[in-house]
Design a protein around this motif. Sequence first.
Motif, PDB file in Angstrom:
ATOM      1  N   ILE A  98       0.860  -1.176   0.000  1.00  0.00           N
ATOM      2  CA  ILE A  98       0.000   0.000   0.000  1.00  0.00           C
ATOM      3  C   ILE A  98       0.899   1.229   0.000  1.00  0.00           C
ATOM      4  CG2 ILE A  98      -1.723   1.320   1.282  1.00  0.00           C
ATOM      5  CD1 ILE A  98      -2.722  -1.342   2.431  1.00  0.00           C
ATOM      6  N   ILE A  99       0.658   2.105  -0.959  1.00  0.00           N
ATOM      7  CA  ILE A  99       1.405   3.358  -1.008  1.00  0.00           C
ATOM      8  C   ILE A  99       0.411   4.520  -0.988  1.00  0.00           C
ATOM      9  CG2 ILE A  99       3.337   2.327  -2.274  1.00  0.00           C
ATOM     10  CD1 ILE A  99       2.317   3.765  -4.806  1.00  0.00           C
ATOM     11  N   GLY A 100       0.933   5.709  -0.855  1.00  0.00           N
ATOM     12  CA  GLY A 100       0.084   6.889  -0.850  1.00  0.00           C
ATOM     13  C   GLY A 100       0.730   7.987  -0.040  1.00  0.00           C
ATOM     14  N   PRO A 101       0.272   9.214  -0.245  1.00  0.00           N
ATOM     15  CA  PRO A 101       0.885  10.346   0.446  1.00  0.00           C
ATOM     16  C   PRO A 101       0.702  10.255   1.964  1.00  0.00           C
ATOM     17  CG  PRO A 101      -0.831  11.074  -1.096  1.00  0.00           C
ATOM     18  CD  PRO A 101      -0.795   9.597  -1.143  1.00  0.00           C
ATOM     19  N   ASN A 102       1.447  11.049   2.705  1.00  0.00           N
ATOM     20  CA  ASN A 102       1.296  11.124   4.158  1.00  0.00           C
ATOM     21  C   ASN A 102      -0.147  11.458   4.501  1.00  0.00           C
ATOM     22  OD1 ASN A 102       4.421  12.598   3.925  1.00  0.00           O
ATOM     23  ND2 ASN A 102       4.094  10.753   5.116  1.00  0.00           N
ATOM     24  N   LEU A 161       1.738  -7.909   3.775  1.00  0.00           N
ATOM     25  CA  LEU A 161       1.143  -6.594   3.520  1.00  0.00           C
ATOM     26  C   LEU A 161       2.150  -5.547   3.957  1.00  0.00           C
ATOM     27  CD1 LEU A 161      -1.471  -8.180   3.150  1.00  0.00           C
ATOM     28  CD2 LEU A 161      -2.627  -6.391   4.403  1.00  0.00           C
ATOM     29  N   LEU A 162       2.454  -4.670   3.027  1.00  0.00           N
ATOM     30  CA  LEU A 162       3.557  -3.740   3.250  1.00  0.00           C
ATOM     31  C   LEU A 162       3.060  -2.325   3.029  1.00  0.00           C
ATOM     32  CD1 LEU A 162       6.743  -3.583   3.493  1.00  0.00           C
ATOM     33  CD2 LEU A 162       6.780  -3.697   1.007  1.00  0.00           C
ATOM     34  N   VAL A 163       3.429  -1.430   3.926  1.00  0.00           N
ATOM     35  CA  VAL A 163       3.295  -0.003   3.659  1.00  0.00           C
ATOM     36  C   VAL A 163       4.715   0.522   3.534  1.00  0.00           C
ATOM     37  CG1 VAL A 163       2.698   2.257   4.605  1.00  0.00           C
ATOM     38  CG2 VAL A 163       1.105   0.362   4.844  1.00  0.00           C
ATOM     39  N   GLU A 164       5.012   1.173   2.411  1.00  0.00           N
ATOM     40  CA  GLU A 164       6.391   1.624   2.232  1.00  0.00           C
ATOM     41  C   GLU A 164       6.426   2.857   1.332  1.00  0.00           C
ATOM     42  OE1 GLU A 164       9.189   0.805   3.873  1.00  0.00           O
ATOM     43  OE2 GLU A 164       9.897   2.476   2.671  1.00  0.00           O
ATOM     44  N   HIS A 165       7.317   3.772   1.692  1.00  0.00           N
ATOM     45  CA  HIS A 165       7.455   5.002   0.908  1.00  0.00           C
ATOM     46  C   HIS A 165       8.558   4.915  -0.153  1.00  0.00           C
ATOM     47  CE1 HIS A 165       4.601   7.749   2.754  1.00  0.00           C
ATOM     48  NE2 HIS A 165       4.939   7.297   3.940  1.00  0.00           N
ATOM     49  N   ASP A 166       9.526   4.017   0.052  1.00  0.00           N
ATOM     50  CA  ASP A 166      10.645   3.927  -0.888  1.00  0.00           C
ATOM     51  C   ASP A 166      10.139   3.309  -2.197  1.00  0.00           C
ATOM     52  OD1 ASP A 166      12.867   3.069  -2.411  1.00  0.00           O
ATOM     53  OD2 ASP A 166      14.104   2.906  -0.606  1.00  0.00           O
ATOM     54  N   ILE A 167       9.890   4.182  -3.168  1.00  0.00           N
ATOM     55  CA  ILE A 167       9.161   3.759  -4.361  1.00  0.00           C
ATOM     56  C   ILE A 167       9.975   2.780  -5.213  1.00  0.00           C
ATOM     57  CG2 ILE A 167       9.825   5.660  -5.902  1.00  0.00           C
ATOM     58  CD1 ILE A 167       6.266   4.265  -5.407  1.00  0.00           C
ATOM     59  N   ASP A 168      11.298   2.898  -5.191  1.00  0.00           N
ATOM     60  CA  ASP A 168      12.118   1.951  -5.954  1.00  0.00           C
ATOM     61  C   ASP A 168      11.977   0.538  -5.378  1.00  0.00           C
ATOM     62  OD1 ASP A 168      13.006   3.973  -7.597  1.00  0.00           O
ATOM     63  OD2 ASP A 168      14.756   4.401  -6.340  1.00  0.00           O
ATOM     64  N   VAL A 169      12.004   0.463  -4.052  1.00  0.00           N
ATOM     65  CA  VAL A 169      11.810  -0.830  -3.395  1.00  0.00           C
ATOM     66  C   VAL A 169      10.416  -1.362  -3.688  1.00  0.00           C
ATOM     67  CG1 VAL A 169      11.572  -1.982  -1.153  1.00  0.00           C
ATOM     68  CG2 VAL A 169      13.487  -0.409  -1.544  1.00  0.00           C
ATOM     69  N   VAL A 170       9.428  -0.479  -3.573  1.00  0.00           N
ATOM     70  CA  VAL A 170       8.036  -0.885  -3.801  1.00  0.00           C
ATOM     71  C   VAL A 170       7.879  -1.479  -5.204  1.00  0.00           C
ATOM     72  CG1 VAL A 170       5.695   0.001  -4.140  1.00  0.00           C
ATOM     73  CG2 VAL A 170       7.021   0.715  -2.135  1.00  0.00           C
ATOM     74  N   SER A 215       6.988  -5.651  -5.085  1.00  0.00           N
ATOM     75  CA  SER A 215       5.556  -5.846  -4.880  1.00  0.00           C
ATOM     76  C   SER A 215       4.938  -6.764  -5.929  1.00  0.00           C
ATOM     77  CB  SER A 215       4.833  -4.493  -4.930  1.00  0.00           C
ATOM     78  OG  SER A 215       5.370  -3.615  -3.969  1.00  0.00           O
ATOM     79  N   THR A 216       4.048  -7.623  -5.488  1.00  0.00           N
ATOM     80  CA  THR A 216       3.225  -8.406  -6.406  1.00  0.00           C
ATOM     81  C   THR A 216       2.124  -7.497  -6.954  1.00  0.00           C
ATOM     82  OG1 THR A 216       3.599 -10.274  -4.923  1.00  0.00           O
ATOM     83  CG2 THR A 216       1.937 -10.559  -6.648  1.00  0.00           C
ATOM     84  N   THR A 217       1.453  -6.806  -6.039  1.00  0.00           N
ATOM     85  CA  THR A 217       0.489  -5.771  -6.432  1.00  0.00           C
ATOM     86  C   THR A 217       0.700  -4.551  -5.555  1.00  0.00           C
ATOM     87  OG1 THR A 217      -1.177  -6.612  -4.886  1.00  0.00           O
ATOM     88  CG2 THR A 217      -1.332  -7.370  -7.167  1.00  0.00           C
ATOM     89  N   ILE A 218       0.246  -3.418  -6.073  1.00  0.00           N
ATOM     90  CA  ILE A 218       0.318  -2.159  -5.343  1.00  0.00           C
ATOM     91  C   ILE A 218      -1.086  -1.567  -5.290  1.00  0.00           C
ATOM     92  CG2 ILE A 218       1.259   0.198  -5.338  1.00  0.00           C
ATOM     93  CD1 ILE A 218       3.645  -0.901  -6.964  1.00  0.00           C
ATOM     94  N   THR A 219      -1.469  -1.122  -4.095  1.00  0.00           N
ATOM     95  CA  THR A 219      -2.725  -0.398  -3.936  1.00  0.00           C
ATOM     96  C   THR A 219      -2.384   1.025  -3.510  1.00  0.00           C
ATOM     97  OG1 THR A 219      -3.954  -2.393  -3.343  1.00  0.00           O
ATOM     98  CG2 THR A 219      -4.892  -0.287  -2.638  1.00  0.00           C
TER      99      THR A 219
END
Length: 248
Positions: A35-39, A200-209, A213-217
């Motif tokens: 899961i990604i997204g702004p602060n 289930l991962l929350v992460e800000h490092d977009i390169d790692v993400v 990731s298998t999928t990104i929400t």
Amino acid sequence: MAYIFKTEKLTRRFSGFTAVNAVSLEIPEGGVRTIIGPNGAGKTTFFNLLSGLLPPSEGRIWFREREITALLAYQRARLGIARSFQITNIFGRLTVYENVRLAVQAVHDGRANFFLPERRLGNLADKTDRVLRDVGLYEAREARAENLSHGDQRRLEIGLVIASDPPVLLLDEPLAGMSPAETHETVDLIQRIAPGRTILLVEHDIDVVMAISTTITVFQTGQVLATGTPQEIRANEAVQRAYLGELA
Ligand SMILES: Nc1ncnc2c1ncn2[C@@H]1O[C@H](COP(=O)(O)OP(=O)(O)OP(=O)(O)O)[C@@H](O)[C@H]1O
Ligand SMILES: [Mg+2]
């Protein structure tokens, strides 16, 4: 495809402010589901709703086929929903080995029990060694936990979580505050423990993400903006406009 979590109109308000807003989502079993997204988008709140740390204001949650909306955090933990906390559960004055050993033992007994038969003690020791190797802390097992580097403490924390062999792991920004070397090691660790589990991962490092990731929400203001593979998310125009402009 079988889902590990399903939510229906899941909502959480904090005195009038809606942090998670009617999220209906099916998270497929297996893989790294990020899961990604702004602060302030509601990512941590969503995790807290899944793990039972917070009750929802509205909506329902299923784990596999079972509705868990009304279950408390410890009851969900018993079903195998494990989360690592930002604030660690590490006992600083105990050694790395002792910390992991206690976590392994707690799962076997539901409580600390110092009067175990020899045979069971052997199993616990094997299991403890396996977890220590998985998280790359076998060599550091005699060190006092409080003397570990920040990155090693975070890895120990993941070790305490995987000690219970959970089918689901919720990791909220596991790379926060890590050096590049520590980040690299922890990404390796996540990939090593992922097979056979759902992460289930929350992460800000977009390169790692994008890499793991298998999928990104993508969350935005408490709602789901998009879900897809890393390639789909990278190519999604709404996501680019809202969040990933710098990736284009
Ligand atoms: N216990 C609380 N009481 C009041 N407001 C809260 C509480 N927890 C979260 N919020 C608010 O809900 C919104 C979502 O917070 P949340 O921590 O879920 O965001 P996030 O996506 O995890 O952000 P970040 O990327 O910064 O970790 C924020 O505006 C936050 O201030
Ligand atoms: Mg957060």
